[in-house]
Scaffold this active site. Structure first.
Site, PDB file in Angstrom:
ATOM      1  N   TRP A  27       0.777  -1.169  -0.177  1.00 34.30           N
ATOM      2  CA  TRP A  27       0.094  -0.036   0.153  1.00 34.30           C
ATOM      3  C   TRP A  27       0.916   1.214  -0.047  1.00 34.30           C
ATOM      4  CZ3 TRP A  27      -5.049   1.855   0.229  1.00 34.30           C
ATOM      5  CH2 TRP A  27      -5.331   3.043   0.639  1.00 34.30           C
ATOM      6  N   MET A  28       0.425   2.268  -0.651  1.00 35.82           N
ATOM      7  CA  MET A  28       0.943   3.488  -0.558  1.00 35.82           C
ATOM      8  C   MET A  28      -0.108   4.604  -0.769  1.00 35.82           C
ATOM      9  SD  MET A  28       2.492   5.485  -4.030  1.00 35.82           S
ATOM     10  CE  MET A  28       1.276   6.904  -3.785  1.00 35.82           C
ATOM     11  N   ASN A  29       0.109   5.795   0.169  1.00 36.86           N
ATOM     12  CA  ASN A  29      -0.899   6.801   0.046  1.00 36.86           C
ATOM     13  C   ASN A  29       0.133   7.940  -0.201  1.00 36.86           C
ATOM     14  OD1 ASN A  29      -1.295   6.053   2.785  1.00 36.86           O
ATOM     15  ND2 ASN A  29      -2.198   7.910   3.220  1.00 36.86           N
ATOM     16  N   ASP A  30      -0.103   9.025   0.520  1.00 37.47           N
ATOM     17  CA  ASP A  30       0.193  10.361   0.336  1.00 37.47           C
ATOM     18  C   ASP A  30       1.853  10.617   0.120  1.00 37.47           C
ATOM     19  OD1 ASP A  30      -2.046  10.514   1.544  1.00 37.47           O
ATOM     20  OD2 ASP A  30      -1.533  11.957   3.101  1.00 37.47           O
ATOM     21  N   GLN A  46       3.861   7.848   2.085  1.00 35.91           N
ATOM     22  CA  GLN A  46       2.791   6.976   3.404  1.00 35.91           C
ATOM     23  C   GLN A  46       2.857   5.526   2.733  1.00 35.91           C
ATOM     24  OE1 GLN A  46       0.684   8.432   6.185  1.00 35.91           O
ATOM     25  NE2 GLN A  46       2.830   9.176   5.737  1.00 35.91           N
ATOM     26  N   SER A  91       1.569  11.693   7.464  1.00 32.64           N
ATOM     27  CA  SER A  91       2.120  12.629   6.648  1.00 32.64           C
ATOM     28  C   SER A  91       2.832  13.656   7.117  1.00 32.64           C
ATOM     29  CB  SER A  91       1.054  13.013   5.707  1.00 32.64           C
ATOM     30  OG  SER A  91       0.565  12.151   4.778  1.00 32.64           O
ATOM     31  N   ARG A 149      -3.097  17.360  12.006  1.00 33.03           N
ATOM     32  CA  ARG A 149      -2.026  16.645  11.583  1.00 33.03           C
ATOM     33  C   ARG A 149      -1.512  17.253  10.137  1.00 33.03           C
ATOM     34  NH1 ARG A 149      -6.768  13.624  10.763  1.00 33.03           N
ATOM     35  NH2 ARG A 149      -7.495  13.042   8.885  1.00 33.03           N
ATOM     36  N   ASP A 150      -0.355  16.608   9.502  1.00 36.13           N
ATOM     37  CA  ASP A 150       0.211  16.726   8.171  1.00 36.13           C
ATOM     38  C   ASP A 150       0.808  18.116   8.295  1.00 36.13           C
ATOM     39  OD1 ASP A 150      -1.402  14.572   8.015  1.00 36.13           O
ATOM     40  OD2 ASP A 150      -2.873  15.587   6.645  1.00 36.13           O
ATOM     41  N   GLU A 210      -7.224  18.014   5.170  1.00 36.18           N
ATOM     42  CA  GLU A 210      -5.898  17.324   5.525  1.00 36.18           C
ATOM     43  C   GLU A 210      -4.618  18.008   4.490  1.00 36.18           C
ATOM     44  OE1 GLU A 210      -7.282  12.957   6.414  1.00 36.18           O
ATOM     45  OE2 GLU A 210      -7.644  13.323   4.295  1.00 36.18           O
TER      46      GLU A 210
HETATM   47  C1  FRU Z   1      -4.331  11.766   3.822  1.00 33.71           C
HETATM   48  C2  FRU Z   1      -4.002  11.400   4.981  1.00 33.71           C
HETATM   49  C3  FRU Z   1      -3.510  12.240   5.944  1.00 33.71           C
HETATM   50  C4  FRU Z   1      -2.985  11.359   7.018  1.00 33.71           C
HETATM   51  C5  FRU Z   1      -2.297  10.214   6.296  1.00 33.71           C
HETATM   52  C6  FRU Z   1      -2.251   8.881   6.849  1.00 33.71           C
HETATM   53  O1  FRU Z   1      -4.473  11.011   2.616  1.00 33.71           O
HETATM   54  O2  FRU Z   1      -5.263  10.972   5.642  1.00 33.71           O
HETATM   55  O3  FRU Z   1      -4.361  13.160   6.377  1.00 33.71           O
HETATM   56  O4  FRU Z   1      -1.424  12.007   7.571  1.00 33.71           O
HETATM   57  O5  FRU Z   1      -3.220  10.138   4.936  1.00 33.71           O
HETATM   58  O6  FRU Z   1      -1.769   7.785   6.107  1.00 33.71           O
END
Ligand code: FRU
Length: 472
Positions: A27-30, A46, A91, A149-150, A210
């Site tokens: 998995w990857m996100n931000d 992420q 993030s 966050r972030d 976010e």
């Molecule tokens: C955005 C988010 C951020 C958080 C991260 C967690 O996609 O929800 O707000 O820091 O992903 O993976």
């Protein structure tokens, strides 16, 4: 921790992009911590090393010399048992603090802001044990429901500033401003921008914000935020164009960056040559079960160059470095489609096409077409709109099908610049606006690329390049 490179998805997975960044598996996100350091670009992201789902979040890491070709590096950050980030390293961003690479990120749970530094060119990170911001400010605490966050940090007028995002329960999203002289002691100043959950015009700004970013264009500043509705639905990325002066922000206009909820949580970086580059998480658009089966989920957008256009709008264009991927070239001139026909086949292509339509015509390109047209994805220009129509992109029922559209003034001519990479289709309109869609054709022969028109259109020139993979 499990080896980062184990359990890679099979090479023959027909949906794995070849010239977009994504981790070897899982998995990857931000995108996180984008920074140019000693002539290299670092991309953190992420990452869950345990599977293709959002679980124990680490920071994955990759490096590039041209924004296009990437080399995977070992995981940069992992949760520390009993530490403030024990439930995930969420993030954040990277800065150059007097020659010391420094990152800020959110530890969970509860959400607190953490920092770490590196003394080996960003490979390993020494965490500061205590968070630098341990709780939401008192006026927000009761209303934020734990969301804060972030961190996004930048230097201005001899001080460090930080943006964080949050919400007011029943109120709307928030961007909060902090200030520091040393990057360790942070003073909360005030909310910089707040949303209104009841306001729908010109668009809804959701319930929680976010991933804030500030882009400095000199006279004007742009603040980007990613918006969520309730509960946990991604809406889109929105931006406020205005002026950041004396620690306050005056909004002149607000806009949606890309009209889709599969483009989310982008991060920007200012290059040494002055360009502003943005990467965004591109979500999968198929069931969670399909992603688990595939063994991977999520990818990065192409590197996009941001500019400020008239009326406070942000332009997005592909970076010129992508041209280094061009291989076989085909050129078609003076095409006048009446109905539709196929030109060639491919699934990792760049297409550049100029159209000169008569008023009232509908026209465009189609990609990933099976010979009988059972599967096909259309890029349609009509009535001052550009549309990606993926309704027939796949026979697989585990896949979402969508109509994604963008208003554009066509008036006699329009340029489409298209990047197709297996399961992702990105369309740049007139080198300024950007649309994206995920497609997962099920048939191995869904490879046709063609043009179509209802009414009259001339295509003076259409170029196609096969694009190389970015991996060695
Ligand atoms: C955005 C988010 C951020 C958080 C991260 C967690 O996609 O929800 O707000 O820091 O992903 O993976």
């Amino acid at each position: 921790m499990r080896n980062h490179f184990e359990g890679q998805p099979p090479l023959e997975d027909p949906h794995r992009p070849q010239y977009h960044f994504l981790p070897p598996a899982n998995w990857m996100n931000d995108p996180n911590g984008l920074i140019q350091w000693k002539n290299q670009f670092h991309l953190f992201y992420q990452y869950n090393p345990y599977g293709a789902f959002h679980g124990s979040i680490h920071w994955g890491h990759a490096v590039s010399t041209d924004l296009v070709h990437w080399r995977h590096l070992p995981v940069a950050l992992a949760p520390t048992p009993d530490g403030p980030d024990k439930d995930g390293c969420w993030s954040g961003c990277a800065i150059d603090h007097n020659g010391v690479p420094t990152i800020f990120y959110t530890g969970v749970s509860p959400q607190v802001q953490c920092t770490a530094t590196s003394s080996d060119d960003l490979l390993t990170w020494q965490k500061r044990l205590q968070p630098v911001i341990a709780a939401p400010p008192p006026d927000i605490r009761e209303h934020a429901g734990g969301d804060l966050r972030d961190p996004f940090v930048w230097r201005q007028d001899g001080l460090w500033y930080m943006l964080l995002t949050s919400k007011i329960e029943g109120g709307g999203g928030l961007v909060l401003l902090y200030r520091s002289a040393d990057t360790i002691n942070w003073e909360y100043l005030h909310p910089l921008i707040s949303g209104d959950v009841n306001q729908r015009d010109p668009f809804w700004t959701g319930t929680i914000w976010e991933c804030p970013n500030l882009i400095d264009f000199g006279d004007k500043q742009v603040i980007l935020v990613s918006l969520q509705g309730t509960p946990n639905t991604f809406l889109y990325v929105c931006y406020f164009t205005g002026e950041f002066r004396q620690e306050s922000f005056t909004t002149h206009s607000r806009h949606i960056l890309v009209p889709t909820n599969i483009f989310y949580a982008p991060q920007v970086m200012r290059l040494d040559d002055g360009r502003v580059i943005l990467f965004s998480w591109i979500l999968e658009d198929r069931t969670a079960r399909s992603a688990l089966q595939a063994g991977w989920s999520g990818m990065m957008s192409l590197p996009l160059e941001c500019s400020l256009l008239e009326a406070g709008k942000l332009g997005l264009a592909p970076v010129r470095e992508l041209q280094s991927l061009r291989k076989n070239h085909s050129r078609f001139v003076n095409l006048q489609p009446n109905g539709s026909f196929l030109l060639l086949q491919g699934q990792a292509l760049e297409i550049l096409a100029r159209f000169e339509p008569a008023p009232g015509s509908a026209f465009g390109l189609k990609v990933r077409c099976s010979p009988d047209g059972q599967e096909q994805t259309l890029i349609i220009c009509r009535e001052n709109q550009v549309i990606i129509d993926s309704e027939r992109s796949s026979l697989n029922t585990d896949v979402n099908r969508r109509i994604t559209s963008l208003p554009v003034e066509i008036e006699g001519r329009i340029n489409l610049h298209i990047f197709l990479d297996h399961s992702i289709l990105e369309v740049f309109v007139n080198d300024q606006s950007y649309l994206v869609s995920r497609i997962y054709p099920s048939r191995p022969d869904s490879l046709g690329i063609g043009v179509f028109a209802e009414g009259s259109v001339n295509i003076p020139q259409l170029d196609v390049w096969v694009l190389d993979s970015i991996w060695e």
